[in-house]
Design an enzyme around this catalytic site. Structure first.
Site, PDB file in Angstrom:
ATOM      1  N   HIS A  39      14.651  18.070   2.872  1.00 18.81           N
ATOM      2  CA  HIS A  39      13.776  16.932   3.164  1.00 18.81           C
ATOM      3  C   HIS A  39      12.497  17.098   2.349  1.00 18.81           C
ATOM      4  O   HIS A  39      11.946  18.189   2.248  1.00 18.81           O
ATOM      5  CB  HIS A  39      13.462  16.894   4.658  1.00 18.81           C
ATOM      6  N   ASN A  95       7.190  11.240   0.788  1.00 23.97           N
ATOM      7  CA  ASN A  95       8.039  11.452   1.962  1.00 23.97           C
ATOM      8  C   ASN A  95       8.563  10.099   2.445  1.00 23.97           C
ATOM      9  O   ASN A  95       7.824   9.314   3.026  1.00 23.97           O
ATOM     10  CB  ASN A  95       7.213  12.146   3.053  1.00 23.97           C
ATOM     11  N   CYS A  99      12.302  12.561  10.295  1.00 26.12           N
ATOM     12  CA  CYS A  99      12.763  13.053   8.989  1.00 26.12           C
ATOM     13  C   CYS A  99      14.126  13.735   9.056  1.00 26.12           C
ATOM     14  O   CYS A  99      14.747  13.976   8.026  1.00 26.12           O
ATOM     15  CB  CYS A  99      11.733  13.993   8.395  1.00 26.12           C
TER      16      CYS A  99
HETATM   17  N1  ACO Z   1      -7.579  14.457  -0.082  1.00 28.68           N
HETATM   18  C1  ACO Z   1      -8.618  15.317  -0.014  1.00 28.68           C
HETATM   19  N2  ACO Z   1      -8.868  16.071   1.068  1.00 28.68           N
HETATM   20  C2  ACO Z   1      -8.045  15.941   2.123  1.00 28.68           C
HETATM   21  C3  ACO Z   1      -6.963  15.058   2.124  1.00 28.68           C
HETATM   22  C4  ACO Z   1      -6.751  14.297   0.961  1.00 28.68           C
HETATM   23  N3  ACO Z   1      -5.731  13.422   0.845  1.00 28.68           N
HETATM   24  N4  ACO Z   1      -6.311  15.137   3.301  1.00 28.68           N
HETATM   25  C5  ACO Z   1      -6.972  16.069   4.018  1.00 28.68           C
HETATM   26  N5  ACO Z   1      -8.019  16.538   3.322  1.00 28.68           N
HETATM   27  C6  ACO Z   1      -9.015  17.523   3.721  1.00 28.68           C
HETATM   28  C7  ACO Z   1      -9.125  17.659   5.221  1.00 28.68           C
HETATM   29  O1  ACO Z   1     -10.000  16.682   5.730  1.00 28.68           O
HETATM   30  C8  ACO Z   1      -9.658  19.048   5.347  1.00 28.68           C
HETATM   31  O2  ACO Z   1     -11.052  19.004   5.075  1.00 28.68           O
HETATM   32  P1  ACO Z   1     -12.085  19.908   5.934  1.00 28.68           P
HETATM   33  O3  ACO Z   1     -11.674  21.324   5.673  1.00 28.68           O
HETATM   34  O4  ACO Z   1     -13.398  19.559   5.357  1.00 28.68           O
HETATM   35  O5  ACO Z   1     -11.877  19.500   7.370  1.00 28.68           O
HETATM   36  C9  ACO Z   1      -9.003  19.809   4.196  1.00 28.68           C
HETATM   37  O6  ACO Z   1      -8.558  18.808   3.278  1.00 28.68           O
HETATM   38  C10 ACO Z   1      -7.819  20.632   4.613  1.00 28.68           C
HETATM   39  O7  ACO Z   1      -6.987  19.862   5.478  1.00 28.68           O
HETATM   40  P2  ACO Z   1      -5.638  20.434   6.093  1.00 28.68           P
HETATM   41  O8  ACO Z   1      -5.091  19.449   7.069  1.00 28.68           O
HETATM   42  O9  ACO Z   1      -5.879  21.838   6.552  1.00 28.68           O
HETATM   43  O10 ACO Z   1      -4.721  20.470   4.791  1.00 28.68           O
HETATM   44  P3  ACO Z   1      -3.288  21.090   4.628  1.00 28.68           P
HETATM   45  O11 ACO Z   1      -3.300  22.119   3.576  1.00 28.68           O
HETATM   46  O12 ACO Z   1      -2.687  21.469   5.958  1.00 28.68           O
HETATM   47  O13 ACO Z   1      -2.452  19.862   4.047  1.00 28.68           O
HETATM   48  C11 ACO Z   1      -0.819  18.275   4.818  1.00 28.68           C
HETATM   49  C12 ACO Z   1      -2.288  18.685   4.817  1.00 28.68           C
HETATM   50  C13 ACO Z   1      -0.431  17.963   3.393  1.00 28.68           C
HETATM   51  C14 ACO Z   1      -0.664  17.038   5.684  1.00 28.68           C
HETATM   52  C15 ACO Z   1       0.050  19.433   5.349  1.00 28.68           C
HETATM   53  O14 ACO Z   1      -0.497  19.925   6.549  1.00 28.68           O
HETATM   54  C16 ACO Z   1       1.481  19.042   5.606  1.00 28.68           C
HETATM   55  O15 ACO Z   1       2.250  18.801   4.686  1.00 28.68           O
HETATM   56  N6  ACO Z   1       1.940  19.043   6.869  1.00 28.68           N
HETATM   57  C17 ACO Z   1       3.355  18.836   7.215  1.00 28.68           C
HETATM   58  C18 ACO Z   1       3.840  17.422   6.961  1.00 28.68           C
HETATM   59  C19 ACO Z   1       5.277  17.312   7.440  1.00 28.68           C
HETATM   60  O16 ACO Z   1       6.103  18.140   7.150  1.00 28.68           O
HETATM   61  N7  ACO Z   1       5.584  16.328   8.242  1.00 28.68           N
HETATM   62  C20 ACO Z   1       6.909  16.271   8.867  1.00 28.68           C
HETATM   63  C21 ACO Z   1       7.733  15.221   8.375  1.00 28.68           C
HETATM   64  S1  ACO Z   1       7.012  13.632   8.574  1.00 28.68           S
HETATM   65  C22 ACO Z   1       7.977  12.798   9.765  1.00 28.68           C
HETATM   66  O17 ACO Z   1       8.732  13.352  10.488  1.00 28.68           O
HETATM   67  C23 ACO Z   1       7.716  11.312   9.911  1.00 28.68           C
END
Ligand code: ACO
Length: 331
Positions: free
Chosen positions: A256, A286, A116
């Protein structure tokens, strides 16, 4: 004569027609529009669905438009840098395929893989060639077909990513405009929190890697989130301080678009308001290295000569950085 600076003199973006909405994703995995909007801010994303089409096709549309709107002859381009993590092939470089398809014949080209942060890395490299006086016309593009490595049965990643491309033309200026300052970082200890496990030299593609779904994006969301929030904010604050930019003086943060919560946290740490931030994550999700130039393209009409912009990113690697740009033209 003053020092030569690298000015962005044109910008263009392109996204495929197909719109993948949260409602459609609700039919594919156990998720909801409410969860996706609250946790990420993504409402819909664009997908390149035609078979046989790849990232270079996104790049071609993006660069054709850039050349057309800037009235640039493809033969005048001297360097083309393509930032991508979704190349058409492991080799040759996607930049070579794009250059051939748009008729850029008097140039050399290469790809940069910094996830990214790829657009920022590529912009920094291109800037050096302009500042040194080596070249007068350089194209930097971020182009991605993220759908090719997204597992549409994995709700934790498939809601995040989309396809698209954005490109800028860089030219020299003797005014104090263009790329003013950059801070770029890498921390490889974060590599295995966000990566594609299979298909490289460590684990070449085989039926085992396919069955284990190792050609899809693997992401430990919370780990990545933690690093992204801290580092994107730190580097953005650092570049403001060392350029004596007060929050009220900044015209635009161009972040980003990985997650609305990361963007808001970065803006808070910088002490700026929401109306100083370019946000289009709800429309495109993204698109990895394409998010920043896609924002510049969409906001082009609002940008004025002399505007102060901070471009800021965090991504796989881990990679991150911020670039301070003084916008070089009235749209
Ligand atoms: N719909 C419903 N529930 C979901 C979903 C979904 N799409 N995805 C995950 N959940 C559930 C999980 O299974 C988990 O359930 P559990 O508690 O029963 O185990 C719960 O939601 C919470 O999951 P988390 O992973 O803790 O959710 P979080 O609030 O962290 O959000 C996310 C996830 C959106 C991926 C976030 O962590 C994020 O944005 N991370 C950073 C992404 C990023 O910046 N990437 C870098 C750039 S990408 C690149 O370089 C290619």
């Amino acid at each position: 004569m003053g020092q030569i600076k690298a000015a962005i003199t044109a910008v263009n973006g392109w996204v495929p027609d197909y719109v993948l909405t949260n409602q459609e994703l609700e039919q594919m995995v156990d998720t909801s529009d409410e969860w996706i909007m609250t946790r990420t801010g993504v409402k819909e994303r664009r997908i390149l669905r035609e078979s046989g089409k790849g990232t270079s096709d996104i790049g071609v549309e993006t660069i054709k438009g850039l050349l057309e709107k800037s009235g640039t002859n493809p033969n005048d381009i001297e360097l083309l840098i393509c930032a991508t993590v979704s190349p058409d092939f492991a080799f040759p470089a996607t930049s070579a395929i794009i250059a051939d398809k748009v008729g850029i014949k008097n140039s050399w080209s290469f790809d940069i893989n910094a996830a990214c942060s790829g657009f920022l890395y590529a912009l920094n490299v291109a800037t050096k060639f302009i500042e040194a006086g080596t070249y007068k016309k350089v194209i930097v593009i971020g182009a991605e077909k993220m759908s090719c490595m997204t597992d549409y049965t994995d709700r934790t990643t498939c809601v995040l990513f989309g396809d698209g491309g954005g490109a800028v033309l860089l030219e020299p200026t003797s005014e104090k405009l263009g790329v003013i300052d950059s801070i770029l970082r890498t921390d490889g200890s974060g590599s295995f929190h966000l990566y594609q496990k299979g298909g490289g030299s460590v684990k070449p593609a085989s039926y085992r890697t396919v069955i284990a779904k190792e050609h899809f994006i693997y992401q430990e969301g919370q780990q990545v989130f933690k690093f992204a929030v801290t580092n994107m904010a730190d580097v953005s604050v650092e570049i403001m301080k060392r350029n004596n930019l007060a929050p009220k003086d900044l015209n635009w943060l161009v972040p980003h678009q990985a997650n609305l919560r990361i963007i808001e946290a970065t803006a808070r740490r910088m002490g700026i308001n929401k109306d100083q931030v370019m946000i289009n994550i709800e429309k495109y999700g993204n698109t990895t290295s394409a998010t920043i130039p896609l924002c510049l393209w969409e906001w082009e009409n609002k940008l004025k000569k002399g505007d102060d912009l901070i471009l800021s990113a965090f991504g796989g690697g881990f990679t991150w950085g911020a670039i301070y740009v003084k916008w070089a033209y009235d749209s």
